[in-house]
Design a protein around this motif. Structure first.
Motif, PDB file in Angstrom:
ATOM      1  N   UNK A  29       0.826  -1.204   0.000  1.00 30.33           N
ATOM      2  CA  UNK A  29       0.000   0.000   0.000  1.00 30.33           C
ATOM      3  C   UNK A  29       0.862   1.256   0.000  1.00 30.33           C
ATOM      4  N   UNK A  30       1.897   1.262   0.861  1.00 27.19           N
ATOM      5  CA  UNK A  30       2.756   2.435   0.920  1.00 27.19           C
ATOM      6  C   UNK A  30       3.729   2.487  -0.257  1.00 27.19           C
ATOM      7  N   UNK A  31       4.101   1.338  -0.795  1.00 28.05           N
ATOM      8  CA  UNK A  31       4.927   1.340  -2.004  1.00 28.05           C
ATOM      9  C   UNK A  31       4.169   1.985  -3.161  1.00 28.05           C
ATOM     10  N   UNK A  32       2.874   1.711  -3.259  1.00 29.52           N
ATOM     11  CA  UNK A  32       2.038   2.344  -4.289  1.00 29.52           C
ATOM     12  C   UNK A  32       2.024   3.855  -4.103  1.00 29.52           C
ATOM     13  N   UNK A  33       1.911   4.279  -2.872  1.00 28.08           N
ATOM     14  CA  UNK A  33       1.901   5.703  -2.578  1.00 28.08           C
ATOM     15  C   UNK A  33       3.247   6.343  -2.888  1.00 28.08           C
ATOM     16  N   UNK A  34       4.334   5.680  -2.454  1.00 26.22           N
ATOM     17  CA  UNK A  34       5.664   6.242  -2.605  1.00 26.22           C
ATOM     18  C   UNK A  34       6.118   6.280  -4.063  1.00 26.22           C
ATOM     19  N   UNK A  35       5.540   5.443  -4.906  1.00 26.43           N
ATOM     20  CA  UNK A  35       5.929   5.423  -6.310  1.00 26.43           C
ATOM     21  C   UNK A  35       5.597   6.742  -7.011  1.00 26.43           C
ATOM     22  N   UNK A  36       4.608   7.453  -6.501  1.00 22.55           N
ATOM     23  CA  UNK A  36       4.133   8.653  -7.192  1.00 22.55           C
ATOM     24  C   UNK A  36       4.197   9.929  -6.360  1.00 22.55           C
ATOM     25  N   UNK A  37       4.529   9.821  -5.093  1.00 25.87           N
ATOM     26  CA  UNK A  37       4.484  10.997  -4.227  1.00 25.87           C
ATOM     27  C   UNK A  37       5.677  11.912  -4.493  1.00 25.87           C
ATOM     28  N   UNK A  38       5.495  13.200  -4.254  1.00 20.97           N
ATOM     29  CA  UNK A  38       6.581  14.169  -4.370  1.00 20.97           C
ATOM     30  C   UNK A  38       7.138  14.472  -2.990  1.00 20.97           C
ATOM     31  N   UNK A  39       8.436  14.697  -2.916  1.00 21.12           N
ATOM     32  CA  UNK A  39       9.035  15.067  -1.639  1.00 21.12           C
ATOM     33  C   UNK A  39       8.453  16.382  -1.123  1.00 21.12           C
ATOM     34  N   UNK A  40       7.977  17.208  -2.009  1.00 19.69           N
ATOM     35  CA  UNK A  40       7.391  18.477  -1.605  1.00 19.69           C
ATOM     36  C   UNK A  40       6.074  18.284  -0.855  1.00 19.69           C
ATOM     37  N   UNK A  41       5.468  17.112  -0.995  1.00 14.37           N
ATOM     38  CA  UNK A  41       4.184  16.837  -0.359  1.00 14.37           C
ATOM     39  C   UNK A  41       4.336  16.330   1.066  1.00 14.37           C
ATOM     40  N   UNK A  42       5.541  15.980   1.465  1.00  8.76           N
ATOM     41  CA  UNK A  42       5.711  15.363   2.785  1.00  8.76           C
ATOM     42  C   UNK A  42       6.787  16.089   3.576  1.00  8.76           C
ATOM     43  N   UNK A  43       6.572  16.185   4.848  1.00  8.17           N
ATOM     44  CA  UNK A  43       7.581  16.731   5.748  1.00  8.17           C
ATOM     45  C   UNK A  43       7.884  15.775   6.892  1.00  8.17           C
ATOM     46  N   UNK A  44       6.951  14.888   7.167  1.00  4.79           N
ATOM     47  CA  UNK A  44       7.162  13.921   8.234  1.00  4.79           C
ATOM     48  C   UNK A  44       6.416  12.642   7.898  1.00  4.79           C
ATOM     49  N   UNK A  45       7.057  11.513   8.113  1.00  3.73           N
ATOM     50  CA  UNK A  45       6.466  10.218   7.790  1.00  3.73           C
ATOM     51  C   UNK A  45       6.619   9.313   8.994  1.00  3.73           C
ATOM     52  N   UNK A  46       5.545   8.646   9.370  1.00  2.34           N
ATOM     53  CA  UNK A  46       5.580   7.757  10.526  1.00  2.34           C
ATOM     54  C   UNK A  46       4.984   6.410  10.140  1.00  2.34           C
ATOM     55  N   UNK A  47       5.826   5.396  10.082  1.00  2.00           N
ATOM     56  CA  UNK A  47       5.385   4.040   9.770  1.00  2.00           C
ATOM     57  C   UNK A  47       5.846   3.087  10.869  1.00  2.00           C
TER      58      UNK A  47
END
Length: 274
Positions: A194-212
């Motif tokens: 699920x997160x691999x699908x998200x990370x394949x297309x996400x921009x670094x500009x869209x995230x500042x903090x990630x918690x998994x």
């Protein structure tokens, strides 16, 4: 030949003869270039700070289409200080730069990859989770190796809702109803996918903090490693060091400082659309 000016990121350097250096720089305008730096070890050399690993700046010199280029000077030097000073973050930064060096040929103009690399290093330098920043980089740089795994929907029926698994036979995801189509599917963690699908297309500009969760990170690591082993076949020393580092990092690793801003938290079920 005329002196050329370009922004660049130091990929690595090595000593050449007694006083000189060979420095590989990923330039924004001319791709990766190997520069000869005469007298690099000379005391009080003004280029010393500009040649350190994890440094970005504006470099000027003579760029050749064949053989070595020659570096004359630099300005607007910006070190990624946090990466330089933290051994754990250094490991991930080194791996990212090694991937860049392996993914494209020298002298290949690729401003998009330059910008992507700059963004990844900036996130690491701000204290974002190095594992996740690296995962995003690994997944999105796959296309530079000619690999484009289909992670948007089931390769058989087109369903966009999971849980999914990955199939080499189909070059993409299989939904639960079609797991039987490939007995050799990855048996990957659905939440990691699920997160691999998200990370394949996400921009670094869209995230500042990630918690998994730790388990999800481990599932992501295993899935990405399987992709690279099967499709890329790249075995970098920096990656092996990261793998070994996981065995002792918990004894020494300080908590990552999370910048303020948008957060991605593991609160979305793997069956939902990313």
């Amino acid at each position: 030949m005329d002196v050329t000016e370009t922004r660049g990121i130091i990929l690595f350097s090595r000593d050449h003869k007694e006083k000189d250096k060979l420095v590989k720089i990923f330039t924004e305008s001319y791709g990766k270039q190997m520069f000869y730096v005469k007298g690099a070890h000379r005391k009080n050399n003004p280029l010393t700070a500009a040649l350190l690993n994890f440094t970005e700046g504006v470099y000027f010199g003579t760029i050749r289409s064949e053989g070595l280029s020659f570096l004359n000077g630099a300005k607007e030097i910006t070190p990624f200080r946090h990466i330089q000073e933290d051994i754990f973050v250094t490991a991930y930064g080194t791996y990212i730069l090694n991937l860049v060096d392996a993914a494209i040929e020298d002298r290949l103009y690729d401003p998009h990859l330059y910008g992507f690399t700059h963004q990844a290093l900036t996130q690491l330098d701000k204290g974002a989770d190095p594992e996740i920043i690296t995962n995003i980089f690994e997944l999105q740089i796959l296309q530079r190796f000619g690999v484009t795994p289909q992670l948007d929907h089931c390769a058989v029926c087109g369903d966009q809702k999971g849980p999914f698994d990955y199939s080499s036979k189909y070059g993409g995801l299989l939904c639960e109803r079609h797991f039987d189509h490939d007995p050799h599917r990855y048996h990957a963690d659905p939440r990691a996918l699920h997160f691999a699908r998200l990370f394949m297309n996400i921009s670094y500009e869209q995230i500042n903090s990630i918690q998994l969760k730790v388990e999800t990170k481990q599932g992501l690591r295993q899935f990405i490693d399987q992709l690279y082993e099967e499709y890329v076949g790249l075995h970098l020393k920096s990656k092996r060091f990261i793998d070994q580092m996981q065995n002792w990092s918990q004894l020494l690793l300080k908590p990552q400082r999370a910048p303020e801003g948008n957060n991605i938290k593991e609160d979305t079920p793997p069956t939902s659309e990313p």
